[in-house]
Scaffold this motif. Structure first.
Motif, short mmCIF file in Angstrom:
data_model
loop_
_atom_site.label_atom_id
_atom_site.label_comp_id
_atom_site.label_asym_id
_atom_site.label_seq_id
_atom_site.Cartn_x
_atom_site.Cartn_y
_atom_site.Cartn_z
N SER A 117 -6.99 1.09 -50.26
CA SER A 117 -6.69 0.75 -51.65
C SER A 117 -7.47 1.64 -52.62
O SER A 117 -6.93 2.09 -53.64
CB SER A 117 -7.02 -0.72 -51.92
N THR A 118 -8.73 1.88 -52.31
CA THR A 118 -9.54 2.75 -53.18
C THR A 118 -8.95 4.15 -53.24
O THR A 118 -8.79 4.73 -54.33
CB THR A 118 -10.99 2.81 -52.67
N ALA A 119 -8.60 4.71 -52.09
CA ALA A 119 -8.00 6.04 -52.07
C ALA A 119 -6.67 6.06 -52.83
O ALA A 119 -6.37 7.00 -53.57
CB ALA A 119 -7.79 6.50 -50.63
N PHE A 120 -5.89 4.99 -52.66
CA PHE A 120 -4.59 4.93 -53.33
C PHE A 120 -4.75 4.93 -54.84
O PHE A 120 -4.09 5.69 -55.56
CB PHE A 120 -3.83 3.68 -52.89
N PHE A 121 -5.62 4.07 -55.36
CA PHE A 121 -5.74 3.96 -56.80
C PHE A 121 -6.37 5.20 -57.42
O PHE A 121 -5.96 5.64 -58.50
CB PHE A 121 -6.54 2.70 -57.17
N VAL A 122 -7.35 5.79 -56.76
CA VAL A 122 -7.94 7.02 -57.30
C VAL A 122 -6.88 8.12 -57.37
O VAL A 122 -6.71 8.79 -58.39
CB VAL A 122 -9.14 7.47 -56.45
N ALA A 123 -6.13 8.31 -56.28
CA ALA A 123 -5.12 9.37 -56.25
C ALA A 123 -4.00 9.12 -57.26
O ALA A 123 -3.55 10.04 -57.95
CB ALA A 123 -4.55 9.51 -54.84
N SER A 124 -3.53 7.88 -57.36
CA SER A 124 -2.42 7.59 -58.28
C SER A 124 -2.86 7.73 -59.73
O SER A 124 -2.09 8.20 -60.58
CB SER A 124 -1.86 6.19 -58.01
N GLU A 125 -4.10 7.35 -60.05
CA GLU A 125 -4.57 7.48 -61.42
C GLU A 125 -4.80 8.94 -61.79
O GLU A 125 -4.58 9.34 -62.95
CB GLU A 125 -5.84 6.64 -61.61
N ILE A 126 -5.25 9.75 -60.84
CA ILE A 126 -5.34 11.20 -61.09
C ILE A 126 -3.95 11.75 -61.38
O ILE A 126 -3.75 12.54 -62.32
CB ILE A 126 -5.97 11.91 -59.88
N TRP A 127 -2.97 11.37 -60.58
CA TRP A 127 -1.59 11.81 -60.77
C TRP A 127 -1.12 11.50 -62.19
O TRP A 127 -0.62 12.38 -62.91
CB TRP A 127 -0.71 11.11 -59.74
N ILE A 128 -1.28 10.26 -62.60
CA ILE A 128 -0.79 9.85 -63.91
C ILE A 128 -1.50 10.60 -65.03
O ILE A 128 -0.87 11.11 -65.96
CB ILE A 128 -0.94 8.32 -64.07
N ASN A 129 -2.81 10.73 -64.94
CA ASN A 129 -3.55 11.41 -66.00
C ASN A 129 -3.28 12.91 -66.04
O ASN A 129 -3.33 13.53 -67.10
CB ASN A 129 -5.05 11.15 -65.84
N LEU A 130 -3.00 13.53 -64.89
CA LEU A 130 -2.66 14.95 -64.88
C LEU A 130 -1.26 15.21 -65.43
O LEU A 130 -1.02 16.24 -66.06
CB LEU A 130 -2.76 15.51 -63.46
N ALA A 131 -0.34 14.29 -65.18
CA ALA A 131 1.06 14.54 -65.52
C ALA A 131 1.43 14.15 -66.94
O ALA A 131 2.38 14.68 -67.50
CB ALA A 131 1.97 13.80 -64.53
#
Length: 387
Positions: A117-131
């Motif tokens: 879950s930690t890996a998922f949320f970190v990666a998805s939030e990076i995705w959203i903030n980059l895009a």
């Protein structure tokens, strides 16, 4: 921070939609696992302390993994990390399903789910903030937070259909994962420049310490409330049904307010809205002991209070997206996860100890103190959040 150059505007939009839809379904899986694990363990004869340790292991797994995530995401990319997160969480459900009466396997399951879950949320939030485009960052982060809150609220509803016994709840949890994976794993996330160097979590936290403290305060307060609010209600004389509604009323607020708070962050700045949310968190904690004696006042207060408290996290995510770029953003989002897991680990234990020592009303008093400290640090005369 500008949008990534490797994606077209259409690809960014499709990716954002896919990420937010996938996150909402994924959150339902986590919202399902928390009550399911607790009730199933109790039915197997586990002690209260065993169940408490099981919950804490999720945060411990996140704390252990977080320092390594910037390098892992930078090397393997967002999509591969998300795929690995799905696989790890699925393995966690499988470990619980195969455990039988071997209770220690439920701890293994919780560690796997916490790490994934930690890996998922970190990666998805990076995705959203980059895009996302800078001028719409707050609104999109608000939509993300709304989807997250809605998913968490929907997860326990599945247990109303499946019950807690047999294989059905395991199948429901796995089904959430299966539904969440396709939109996320088929979309194209942003990529990092190969010329960028990995940045450590320690570097970014030193550059904007107050923002990470804000996430820790949010997590500590929310974890204490979600775990202890029903106990608080019972201790001050509410019936079981009324005490249980405390969590429901609190959980509905974030669904209603996060998009509006995101729009406000775009218009006025995340720092201003963050300070307003901290002030509302302080006011809600101060008013709770009086409102709890009147249900007509209690549930509306909890509804607004929940929206304001989760608004702290929404503003933190919007701030780091505008403040950091590239692999610095990966480190910043990992720092947010570190602060979140630290608060989630400490909140229930500290809240329970405070209630034991000073009575039930000491819980909202302690939360008021935490938000007062955050508000003081955010005051205009204090140092800036970061350069």
């Amino acid at each position: 921070m500008s949008a990534p150059l490797d994606l077209t505007p259409a690809e960014r939009r499709r990716g954002l939609v896919a990420a937010i839809v996938g996150v909402s379904v994924f959150a339902a899986c986590l919202g399902h696992s928390l009550p399911f694990f607790a009730v199933r363990l109790a039915s197997l004869g586990a002690s209260n302390s065993f169940i408490g340790v099981n919950v804490a292991l999720s945060a411990l797994a996140g704390l252990a993994l977080t320092p390594f995530l910037p390098a892992v995401i930078g090397r393997y990319g967002i999509r591969r990390v998300l795929a690995a997160a799905f696989a790890v969480i699925f393995a966690g459900y499988a470990a619980a399903f195969l455990s039988g009466e071997r209770l220690y396997l439920w701890h293994v399951a919780r560690l796997l789910i916490g790490a994934g879950s930690t890996a998922f949320f970190v990666a998805s939030e990076i995705w959203i903030n980059l895009a996302v485009s800078p001028e719409r960052r707050g609104a999109v982060v608000g939509l993300y937070a709304t989807a997250l809150a809605g998913g968490f609220a929907a997860g326990p509803l599945a247990l109303e259909l499946t019950g807690y016994d047999g294989a059905s709840p395991f199948i429901a949890g796995a089904a959430f994962l299966v539904l969440a994976a396709p939109p996320i794993l088929t979309a194209r996330p942003p990529a990092f420049s190969p010329r960028e160097k990995t940045v450590s979590v320690a570097v970014v936290t030193r550059r904007a310490p107050i923002i990470f403290l804000a996430m820790a305060v949010f997590s500590l307060g929310e974890a204490a409330l979600l775990s202890l609010a029903p106990v608080y209600g019972l201790r001050i004389g509410l019936g079981e049904v009324a005490a249980g509604r405390i969590v429901l009323a609190y959980s509905l607020g974030p669904v209603a307010f996060q998009y509006l708070l995101g729009l406000a962050a775009d218009r006025y700045s995340p720092r201003i809205v963050l300070a307003a949310c901290a002030a509302a968190g302080l006011a809600g904690a101060a008013l709770l002991p009086a409102a709890v004696r009147n249900e007509l006042a209690l549930y509306p207060l909890l509804f607004v209070w929940g929206g304001a408290i989760v608004g702290v996290a929404t503003c933190v995510l919007a701030y780091v997206g505008g403040r950091f770029a590239g692999k610095e953003l990966a480190a910043a989002n990992s720092g947010i996860a570190l602060a979140y897991n630290a608060g989630a680990l400490a909140g229930p234990a500290l809240g329970g100890a405070i209630m034991d020592l000073a009575g039930p009303d000491a819980l909202p008093a302690a939360l008021a103190g935490a938000f007062a400290l955050l508000l003081m640090l955010l005051a205009p005369t204090r140092p800036r959040l970061g350069p």
